[in-house]
Design an enzyme around this catalytic site. Sequence first.
Site, mmCIF file in Angstrom:
data_model
loop_
_atom_site.group_PDB
_atom_site.id
_atom_site.type_symbol
_atom_site.label_atom_id
_atom_site.label_comp_id
_atom_site.label_asym_id
_atom_site.label_seq_id
_atom_site.Cartn_x
_atom_site.Cartn_y
_atom_site.Cartn_z
ATOM 1 N N PRO A 214 -24.616 18.434 19.769
ATOM 2 C CA PRO A 214 -25.585 19.520 19.816
ATOM 3 C C PRO A 214 -25.307 20.564 20.891
ATOM 4 O O PRO A 214 -24.872 20.244 21.987
ATOM 5 C CB PRO A 214 -26.917 18.811 20.080
ATOM 6 C CG PRO A 214 -26.562 17.490 20.644
ATOM 7 C CD PRO A 214 -25.234 17.133 20.053
ATOM 8 N N ASN A 215 -25.549 21.784 20.500
ATOM 9 C CA ASN A 215 -25.479 22.973 21.340
ATOM 10 C C ASN A 215 -24.064 23.399 21.709
ATOM 11 O O ASN A 215 -23.893 24.449 22.326
ATOM 12 C CB ASN A 215 -26.343 22.823 22.601
ATOM 13 C CG ASN A 215 -27.796 22.649 22.251
ATOM 14 O OD1 ASN A 215 -28.338 23.410 21.456
ATOM 15 N ND2 ASN A 215 -28.431 21.634 22.816
ATOM 16 N N ARG B 96 -23.885 29.972 26.141
ATOM 17 C CA ARG B 96 -24.846 29.113 26.841
ATOM 18 C C ARG B 96 -24.311 28.718 28.218
ATOM 19 O O ARG B 96 -23.228 28.141 28.327
ATOM 20 C CB ARG B 96 -25.088 27.849 26.010
ATOM 21 C CG ARG B 96 -25.967 26.840 26.682
ATOM 22 C CD ARG B 96 -26.098 25.582 25.822
ATOM 23 N NE ARG B 96 -26.794 24.570 26.572
ATOM 24 C CZ ARG B 96 -26.409 23.306 26.663
ATOM 25 N NH1 ARG B 96 -25.352 22.886 26.033
ATOM 26 N NH2 ARG B 96 -27.100 22.461 27.385
ATOM 27 N N TYR C 32 -20.297 25.906 31.372
ATOM 28 C CA TYR C 32 -19.462 25.643 30.206
ATOM 29 C C TYR C 32 -18.373 26.682 29.959
ATOM 30 O O TYR C 32 -17.580 26.539 29.032
ATOM 31 C CB TYR C 32 -20.343 25.538 28.956
ATOM 32 C CG TYR C 32 -21.349 24.421 29.051
ATOM 33 C CD1 TYR C 32 -20.957 23.094 28.967
ATOM 34 C CD2 TYR C 32 -22.697 24.688 29.247
ATOM 35 C CE1 TYR C 32 -21.876 22.063 29.070
ATOM 36 C CE2 TYR C 32 -23.630 23.667 29.349
ATOM 37 C CZ TYR C 32 -23.207 22.356 29.255
ATOM 38 O OH TYR C 32 -24.117 21.334 29.361
ATOM 39 N N ASN D 22 -17.271 14.661 21.823
ATOM 40 C CA ASN D 22 -18.198 15.174 22.810
ATOM 41 C C ASN D 22 -19.565 15.161 22.141
ATOM 42 O O ASN D 22 -19.930 16.098 21.429
ATOM 43 C CB ASN D 22 -17.827 16.582 23.266
ATOM 44 C CG ASN D 22 -18.717 17.090 24.372
ATOM 45 O OD1 ASN D 22 -19.791 16.543 24.619
ATOM 46 N ND2 ASN D 22 -18.280 18.142 25.052
ATOM 47 N N ALA E 208 -25.610 16.016 24.542
ATOM 48 C CA ALA E 208 -26.835 15.345 24.996
ATOM 49 C C ALA E 208 -27.057 14.001 24.313
ATOM 50 O O ALA E 208 -27.674 13.103 24.898
ATOM 51 C CB ALA E 208 -28.040 16.255 24.766
ATOM 52 N N HIS F 96 -26.305 10.508 26.010
ATOM 53 C CA HIS F 96 -27.242 9.864 26.924
ATOM 54 C C HIS F 96 -28.465 9.287 26.226
ATOM 55 O O HIS F 96 -29.292 8.643 26.876
ATOM 56 C CB HIS F 96 -27.696 10.870 27.984
ATOM 57 C CG HIS F 96 -26.600 11.777 28.439
ATOM 58 N ND1 HIS F 96 -25.519 11.323 29.157
ATOM 59 C CD2 HIS F 96 -26.383 13.103 28.226
ATOM 60 C CE1 HIS F 96 -24.702 12.347 29.385
ATOM 61 N NE2 HIS F 96 -25.200 13.422 28.831
ATOM 62 N N ASP G 193 -23.269 2.878 18.647
ATOM 63 C CA ASP G 193 -22.998 1.815 17.679
ATOM 64 C C ASP G 193 -21.929 2.238 16.674
ATOM 65 O O ASP G 193 -21.070 1.432 16.293
ATOM 66 C CB ASP G 193 -24.271 1.428 16.932
ATOM 67 C CG ASP G 193 -25.238 0.608 17.769
ATOM 68 O OD1 ASP G 193 -24.854 0.141 18.867
ATOM 69 O OD2 ASP G 193 -26.388 0.432 17.316
ATOM 70 N N GLU H 151 -13.987 9.815 24.749
ATOM 71 C CA GLU H 151 -15.223 10.540 25.043
ATOM 72 C C GLU H 151 -14.896 11.663 26.013
ATOM 73 O O GLU H 151 -14.251 11.432 27.042
ATOM 74 C CB GLU H 151 -16.233 9.581 25.676
ATOM 75 C CG GLU H 151 -17.525 10.224 26.091
ATOM 76 C CD GLU H 151 -18.470 9.267 26.810
ATOM 77 O OE1 GLU H 151 -19.454 9.759 27.383
ATOM 78 O OE2 GLU H 151 -18.230 8.039 26.821
ATOM 79 N N HIS I 233 -16.365 15.344 28.071
ATOM 80 C CA HIS I 233 -17.451 16.226 28.487
ATOM 81 C C HIS I 233 -16.839 17.386 29.253
ATOM 82 O O HIS I 233 -15.922 17.193 30.048
ATOM 83 C CB HIS I 233 -18.467 15.483 29.358
ATOM 84 C CG HIS I 233 -19.120 14.359 28.633
ATOM 85 N ND1 HIS I 233 -20.118 14.551 27.716
ATOM 86 C CD2 HIS I 233 -18.864 13.030 28.653
ATOM 87 C CE1 HIS I 233 -20.472 13.385 27.205
ATOM 88 N NE2 HIS I 233 -19.720 12.446 27.752
ATOM 89 N N ILE I 234 -17.357 18.556 29.005
ATOM 90 C CA ILE I 234 -16.855 19.759 29.664
ATOM 91 C C ILE I 234 -17.245 19.752 31.137
ATOM 92 O O ILE I 234 -16.434 20.066 32.008
ATOM 93 C CB ILE I 234 -17.402 21.007 28.937
ATOM 94 C CG1 ILE I 234 -16.843 21.034 27.500
ATOM 95 C CG2 ILE I 234 -17.059 22.278 29.699
ATOM 96 C CD1 ILE I 234 -17.534 22.030 26.586
ATOM 97 N N SER I 235 -18.478 19.376 31.426
ATOM 98 C CA SER I 235 -18.949 19.339 32.813
ATOM 99 C C SER I 235 -18.795 17.923 33.379
ATOM 100 O O SER I 235 -18.604 16.957 32.644
ATOM 101 C CB SER I 235 -20.422 19.754 32.880
ATOM 102 O OG SER I 235 -21.248 18.795 32.247
ATOM 103 N N ARG J 200 -24.515 16.144 37.675
ATOM 104 C CA ARG J 200 -25.682 16.802 37.099
ATOM 105 C C ARG J 200 -26.896 15.882 37.177
ATOM 106 O O ARG J 200 -26.912 14.927 37.944
ATOM 107 C CB ARG J 200 -25.354 17.213 35.661
ATOM 108 C CG ARG J 200 -24.164 18.201 35.640
ATOM 109 C CD ARG J 200 -23.843 18.720 34.283
ATOM 110 N NE ARG J 200 -24.970 19.523 33.779
ATOM 111 C CZ ARG J 200 -25.091 19.869 32.515
ATOM 112 N NH1 ARG J 200 -24.190 19.493 31.630
ATOM 113 N NH2 ARG J 200 -26.116 20.593 32.118
ATOM 114 N N ARG K 134 -28.063 12.169 32.842
ATOM 115 C CA ARG K 134 -26.736 12.406 32.257
ATOM 116 C C ARG K 134 -25.685 11.415 32.763
ATOM 117 O O ARG K 134 -24.541 11.448 32.334
ATOM 118 C CB ARG K 134 -26.280 13.836 32.540
ATOM 119 C CG ARG K 134 -27.137 14.885 31.879
ATOM 120 C CD ARG K 134 -26.561 16.278 32.078
ATOM 121 N NE ARG K 134 -27.508 17.313 31.766
ATOM 122 C CZ ARG K 134 -27.734 17.809 30.544
ATOM 123 N NH1 ARG K 134 -27.075 17.341 29.513
ATOM 124 N NH2 ARG K 134 -28.624 18.766 30.362
#
Length: 137
Positions: free
Chosen positions: A9-10, A17, A22, A71, A74, A77, A84, A95, A97-99, A104, A108
């Site tokens: 998402p997002n 954003r 990001y 990725n 959200a 978390h 699963d 896995e 993540h950009i940040s 944070r 997270r």
Amino acid sequence: MKLRIINGPNLNLLGKREPEIYGGKSFEDYFKDLQIKYNHIELSYVQSNIEGELITHIQDADTMYDGIILNAAAYTHTSVGIGDAVGAIEIPVIEVHISNTFGREEFRHQSYISKYAKGVILGFGLQSYDLAIQSFL
């Protein structure tokens, strides 16, 4: 080699954003750069804001790809279901993540995916995807 990038998402809002977190580049533009750089690898990309669709993409990739770069944003978390799904497939998942999620908010710091992932790459901006691809080579 065939790799599937699955974004949650997002992430369709990259470039717009929170550019201070990001960056200012859309994922579509960055993906074109990856395809050029790794032209000897078949890369595909999908993004969804819907948890169930992400689970379906993970499950479907198991028989069609050699690995997944995920990725889940959200949902990382919050989604036991995505965790699963990663645990249920045979192909390796990285896995990303950009940040740096550990720099944070505390919520997270939890991942329902990491336990099942071959590895976790975070905090390198969009380069996290490049590093994930390199891990498969």
